[in-house]
Write a protein that holds these residues in place. Sequence first.
Motif, PDB file in Angstrom:
ATOM      1  N   HIS A 133       0.827  -1.215   0.000  1.00  0.00           N
ATOM      2  CA  HIS A 133       0.000   0.000   0.000  1.00  0.00           C
ATOM      3  C   HIS A 133       0.859   1.263   0.000  1.00  0.00           C
ATOM      4  O   HIS A 133       0.412   2.338   0.396  1.00  0.00           O
ATOM      5  CB  HIS A 133      -0.945  -0.004   1.200  1.00  0.00           C
ATOM      6  CG  HIS A 133      -2.095  -0.957   1.044  1.00  0.00           C
ATOM      7  ND1 HIS A 133      -1.982  -2.303   1.362  1.00  0.00           N
ATOM      8  CD2 HIS A 133      -3.363  -0.778   0.573  1.00  0.00           C
ATOM      9  CE1 HIS A 133      -3.144  -2.903   1.114  1.00  0.00           C
ATOM     10  NE2 HIS A 133      -3.993  -2.005   0.637  1.00  0.00           N
TER      11      HIS A 133
ATOM     12  N   GLN B  33      -6.905  -5.020   7.611  1.00  0.00           N
ATOM     13  CA  GLN B  33      -7.659  -3.874   7.109  1.00  0.00           C
ATOM     14  C   GLN B  33      -7.773  -2.777   8.175  1.00  0.00           C
ATOM     15  O   GLN B  33      -7.631  -1.594   7.886  1.00  0.00           O
ATOM     16  CB  GLN B  33      -9.062  -4.314   6.664  1.00  0.00           C
ATOM     17  CG  GLN B  33      -9.081  -5.159   5.406  1.00  0.00           C
ATOM     18  CD  GLN B  33      -8.861  -6.644   5.716  1.00  0.00           C
ATOM     19  OE1 GLN B  33      -8.556  -7.022   6.847  1.00  0.00           O
ATOM     20  NE2 GLN B  33      -9.032  -7.472   4.697  1.00  0.00           N
ATOM     21  N   GLU B  34      -8.019  -3.197   9.430  1.00  0.00           N
ATOM     22  CA  GLU B  34      -8.128  -2.197  10.491  1.00  0.00           C
ATOM     23  C   GLU B  34      -6.774  -1.558  10.760  1.00  0.00           C
ATOM     24  O   GLU B  34      -6.685  -0.339  10.949  1.00  0.00           O
ATOM     25  CB  GLU B  34      -8.663  -2.819  11.785  1.00  0.00           C
ATOM     26  CG  GLU B  34      -8.814  -1.776  12.883  1.00  0.00           C
ATOM     27  CD  GLU B  34      -9.416  -2.317  14.161  1.00  0.00           C
ATOM     28  OE1 GLU B  34      -9.624  -1.510  15.082  1.00  0.00           O
ATOM     29  OE2 GLU B  34      -9.668  -3.530  14.245  1.00  0.00           O
TER      30      GLU B  34
ATOM     31  N   ALA C 229      -6.136   0.977   8.091  1.00  0.00           N
ATOM     32  CA  ALA C 229      -6.975   2.157   8.274  1.00  0.00           C
ATOM     33  C   ALA C 229      -6.420   3.058   9.367  1.00  0.00           C
ATOM     34  O   ALA C 229      -6.400   4.289   9.232  1.00  0.00           O
ATOM     35  CB  ALA C 229      -8.405   1.732   8.616  1.00  0.00           C
ATOM     36  N   ARG C 230      -5.944   2.448  10.449  1.00  0.00           N
ATOM     37  CA  ARG C 230      -5.387   3.249  11.549  1.00  0.00           C
ATOM     38  C   ARG C 230      -4.088   3.936  11.123  1.00  0.00           C
ATOM     39  O   ARG C 230      -3.859   5.104  11.455  1.00  0.00           O
ATOM     40  CB  ARG C 230      -5.124   2.353  12.756  1.00  0.00           C
ATOM     41  CG  ARG C 230      -6.336   1.619  13.286  1.00  0.00           C
ATOM     42  CD  ARG C 230      -6.897   2.271  14.520  1.00  0.00           C
ATOM     43  NE  ARG C 230      -7.897   1.427  15.142  1.00  0.00           N
ATOM     44  CZ  ARG C 230      -7.982   1.192  16.438  1.00  0.00           C
ATOM     45  NH1 ARG C 230      -7.115   1.745  17.259  1.00  0.00           N
ATOM     46  NH2 ARG C 230      -8.947   0.434  16.930  1.00  0.00           N
TER      47      ARG C 230
ATOM     48  N   ASN D  78      -3.166   4.730   8.026  1.00  0.00           N
ATOM     49  CA  ASN D  78      -3.497   5.789   7.067  1.00  0.00           C
ATOM     50  C   ASN D  78      -4.051   7.031   7.768  1.00  0.00           C
ATOM     51  O   ASN D  78      -3.687   8.166   7.435  1.00  0.00           O
ATOM     52  CB  ASN D  78      -4.524   5.279   6.050  1.00  0.00           C
ATOM     53  CG  ASN D  78      -3.934   4.308   5.051  1.00  0.00           C
ATOM     54  OD1 ASN D  78      -2.727   4.267   4.854  1.00  0.00           O
ATOM     55  ND2 ASN D  78      -4.778   3.522   4.409  1.00  0.00           N
ATOM     56  N   ALA D  79      -4.940   6.806   8.746  1.00  0.00           N
ATOM     57  CA  ALA D  79      -5.565   7.930   9.440  1.00  0.00           C
ATOM     58  C   ALA D  79      -4.538   8.739  10.224  1.00  0.00           C
ATOM     59  O   ALA D  79      -4.552   9.978  10.204  1.00  0.00           O
ATOM     60  CB  ALA D  79      -6.660   7.422  10.373  1.00  0.00           C
TER      61      ALA D  79
ATOM     62  N   GLY E 237      -9.731   8.911  16.686  1.00  0.00           N
ATOM     63  CA  GLY E 237     -10.096   7.798  15.824  1.00  0.00           C
ATOM     64  C   GLY E 237     -11.402   7.168  16.256  1.00  0.00           C
ATOM     65  O   GLY E 237     -11.680   7.026  17.462  1.00  0.00           O
TER      66      GLY E 237
END
Length: 228
Positions: free
Chosen positions: A25, A107-108, A111-112, A114-115, A183
């Motif tokens: 990614h 996936q989680e 997401a963390r 990226n955030a 978050g």
Amino acid sequence: MKRRILIVDDDEDLSFIISEMLENHGYSVCCAESGEKALTRLSDDTFHLILLDINLPKTTGFELCQELRKVSNVPVIFASARTSETDRITGFDIGGDDYLPKPYSMQELLARVNALIRRAYGFSEEEKTVEFGDISVNITARTVMKNGAPISLSLREFDLLSYLCKHRNTAVAKEKILSDVWGAFSLVEPSTLTVHIRWLREKLENDPAKPVYIKTVYKVGYMLEDGK
């Protein structure tokens, strides 16, 4: 430029799986299986985020984070099988930016990551500065000045101040601030927000007990007033 991530975990198989996923990614990833090796990596290179386990050989992730916070505000995500409320609170209190309990999905985790990367480094367009009273907040450079003198803020303190700046003169609910700044999946207590608001007032207000800028809105949350 690729964002560089350091994984500190003695589970080499898990580190390899996470590395592959993050590299797929667009991230550049290095691994360290001990606190000692992590410190060596950190002294030799620059990283944009650290994924940190708590249980490490000869030390703990908490101890490593405390040492790191003496010299750096690089974002830290604790990822650990230790999921007690005490451990989570300790992780945030010593400077962690997120806490992800094991086991977790890739996936989680993505997401963390990226955030947190977006919150810490996401302003790459034109320089954006917000001014109120004797305070100047450069959101792009992540710097704060009061009467021309620099004010030192932790990563989370700056994230919170930046968020309030973007919503200035608007009352924002405590729950929304916690969700947007810490978050949506974070398990932090509302008292954590209260503490961070107090810290900001102590650094920015002339009289923290009678705040002029960071106001409490009764039964709602908080609001940054810029006087305009």
